[in-house]
Design an enzyme around this catalytic site. Sequence first.
Site, PDB file in Angstrom:
ATOM      1  CB  THR A 100      -0.766  -0.036   1.239  1.00 61.84           C
ATOM      2  OG1 THR A 100      -0.211  -0.041   2.459  1.00 61.84           O
ATOM      3  CG2 THR A 100      -1.678  -1.451   1.466  1.00 61.84           C
ATOM      4  CG  HIS A 155      -8.695  -1.027  12.880  1.00 63.05           C
ATOM      5  ND1 HIS A 155      -9.814  -0.560  12.107  1.00 63.05           N
ATOM      6  CD2 HIS A 155      -8.191  -1.921  11.931  1.00 63.05           C
ATOM      7  CE1 HIS A 155      -9.667  -1.133  10.962  1.00 63.05           C
ATOM      8  NE2 HIS A 155      -8.939  -2.113  10.865  1.00 63.05           N
ATOM      9  CE  LYS A 159      -6.887   1.671  10.664  1.00 65.26           C
ATOM     10  NZ  LYS A 159      -5.539   1.731   9.518  1.00 65.26           N
TER      11      LYS A 159
HETATM   12  P1  NAD Z   1       6.752  -5.336   6.999  1.00 61.04           P
HETATM   13  O1  NAD Z   1       7.625  -4.112   7.355  1.00 61.04           O
HETATM   14  O2  NAD Z   1       6.568  -6.291   8.349  1.00 61.04           O
HETATM   15  O3  NAD Z   1       7.387  -6.071   5.962  1.00 61.04           O
HETATM   16  C1  NAD Z   1       7.912  -5.736   4.517  1.00 61.04           C
HETATM   17  C2  NAD Z   1       9.108  -6.385   4.262  1.00 61.04           C
HETATM   18  O4  NAD Z   1       9.400  -6.069   2.910  1.00 61.04           O
HETATM   19  C3  NAD Z   1      10.212  -6.137   5.169  1.00 61.04           C
HETATM   20  O5  NAD Z   1      10.935  -7.461   5.688  1.00 61.04           O
HETATM   21  C4  NAD Z   1      11.328  -5.539   4.198  1.00 61.04           C
HETATM   22  O6  NAD Z   1      12.737  -5.817   4.592  1.00 61.04           O
HETATM   23  C5  NAD Z   1      10.829  -6.080   2.947  1.00 61.04           C
HETATM   24  N1  NAD Z   1      11.449  -5.185   1.919  1.00 61.04           N
HETATM   25  C6  NAD Z   1      11.928  -4.023   1.647  1.00 61.04           C
HETATM   26  N2  NAD Z   1      12.451  -3.675   0.451  1.00 61.04           N
HETATM   27  C7  NAD Z   1      12.687  -4.715  -0.252  1.00 61.04           C
HETATM   28  C8  NAD Z   1      13.305  -5.213  -1.285  1.00 61.04           C
HETATM   29  N3  NAD Z   1      13.730  -4.054  -2.095  1.00 61.04           N
HETATM   30  N4  NAD Z   1      13.349  -6.593  -1.839  1.00 61.04           N
HETATM   31  C9  NAD Z   1      12.536  -7.465  -0.727  1.00 61.04           C
HETATM   32  N5  NAD Z   1      12.106  -7.052   0.211  1.00 61.04           N
HETATM   33  C10 NAD Z   1      12.136  -5.743   0.808  1.00 61.04           C
HETATM   34  O7  NAD Z   1       5.421  -5.068   6.701  1.00 61.04           O
HETATM   35  P2  NAD Z   1       4.179  -5.818   6.343  1.00 61.04           P
HETATM   36  O8  NAD Z   1       3.143  -5.622   7.616  1.00 61.04           O
HETATM   37  O9  NAD Z   1       4.491  -7.169   5.804  1.00 61.04           O
HETATM   38  O10 NAD Z   1       3.375  -5.207   5.166  1.00 61.04           O
HETATM   39  C11 NAD Z   1       4.015  -4.760   3.942  1.00 61.04           C
HETATM   40  C12 NAD Z   1       3.179  -4.009   3.161  1.00 61.04           C
HETATM   41  O11 NAD Z   1       1.869  -4.824   2.775  1.00 61.04           O
HETATM   42  C13 NAD Z   1       2.588  -2.761   3.373  1.00 61.04           C
HETATM   43  O12 NAD Z   1       2.693  -2.028   2.421  1.00 61.04           O
HETATM   44  C14 NAD Z   1       1.274  -2.915   4.036  1.00 61.04           C
HETATM   45  O13 NAD Z   1       0.503  -1.835   4.236  1.00 61.04           O
HETATM   46  C15 NAD Z   1       0.907  -3.975   3.008  1.00 61.04           C
HETATM   47  N6  NAD Z   1      -0.414  -4.868   3.381  1.00 61.04           N
HETATM   48  C16 NAD Z   1      -1.260  -5.219   2.630  1.00 61.04           C
HETATM   49  C17 NAD Z   1      -2.301  -5.957   2.784  1.00 61.04           C
HETATM   50  C18 NAD Z   1      -3.325  -6.346   1.943  1.00 61.04           C
HETATM   51  O14 NAD Z   1      -4.413  -6.976   2.267  1.00 61.04           O
HETATM   52  N7  NAD Z   1      -3.367  -5.718   0.470  1.00 61.04           N
HETATM   53  C19 NAD Z   1      -2.501  -6.587   4.154  1.00 61.04           C
HETATM   54  C20 NAD Z   1      -1.438  -5.977   5.213  1.00 61.04           C
HETATM   55  C21 NAD Z   1      -0.398  -5.308   4.760  1.00 61.04           C
END
Ligand code: NAD
Length: 267
Positions: A100, A155, A159
Amino acid sequence: MIDVVVSGAAGRMGRAIVAAVAAQEGVRVSGAVEREGHSAIGQDAGQLAGLPSSGILVTSDLLPLLDTARVLIEFTAPESTLAHLEACARRKVAAVVGTTGLNSNQTLDLEAFASQTPVVFAPNMSVGVNLLFKLAAQAAAVLGEDYDAEIVEAHHRMKKDAPSGTALKLAQMVAEARGRSLDASAVYARKGLIGERTRTEIGIQTVRAGDIVGEHTLILAAPGERLELIHRATSRDNFARGAVRAALWVAGKAPGLYSMQDVLGLK
Ligand code: NAD
């Protein structure tokens, strides 16, 4: 068997996705990616997800993994997501993107890559929430403005934004089903001598408390009856399972930008 690469494999969603893929037939993790310098590089992706050793070691080098993979599942950050989508477009590998916070230029870039390879992009991959959007629109259209629409979302205390994006989307579905816009309908606060409620308004109330993962209730009430549609998320596993469902669906599709509504056949 559909081979998927999980990007952000050591993140909260990445770990949940590795576990959700392991639990699903017909799909397996063929690669796991993290950003360069991350402490998880070289570790076993299965073990990071709390599973037995999978033999898939986390790497920062995505390109070689795309030679054999059918789908990339990407829940990271906007910049890395766009860089990885460019690689997918070149290699004709499908992508499921849950990241997101993309700005408007990044969204345009994503759309351009999606014209070269199939991409499912959804800020909320919960199957239940996506079905709720559809049910909300249907209920609002059938019941009309004789039924007052109110939305309550809850939530956890950490949040930072309010109301949730999901509550806003829910309100938008109700407003549009009634031929109105969200901006013209939404009422975010009530206090004092505010007078009677109008028929067209959609009240949106926010609760912040404890460790609530996420709850959304749509109330449609008229004299004599009340319909409530409620979704309760109890863990982020539901997003991960939705992403895996999207990965199974998108493999082999024509290039294009798809949503969870497409994946679930709700359009
Ligand atoms: P998080 O910070 O726990 O995980 C993100 C991971 O991505 C980290 O481990 C980070 O090191 C890694 N990362 C960063 N740059 C990278 C790269 N170049 N190559 C590979 N990995 C890389 O965050 P999260 O809670 O897992 O959320 C991640 C994303 O997903 C956010 O944007 C969040 O808003 C979104 N999200 C979406 C949904 C959905 O249903 N669409 C649900 C939950 C979270």
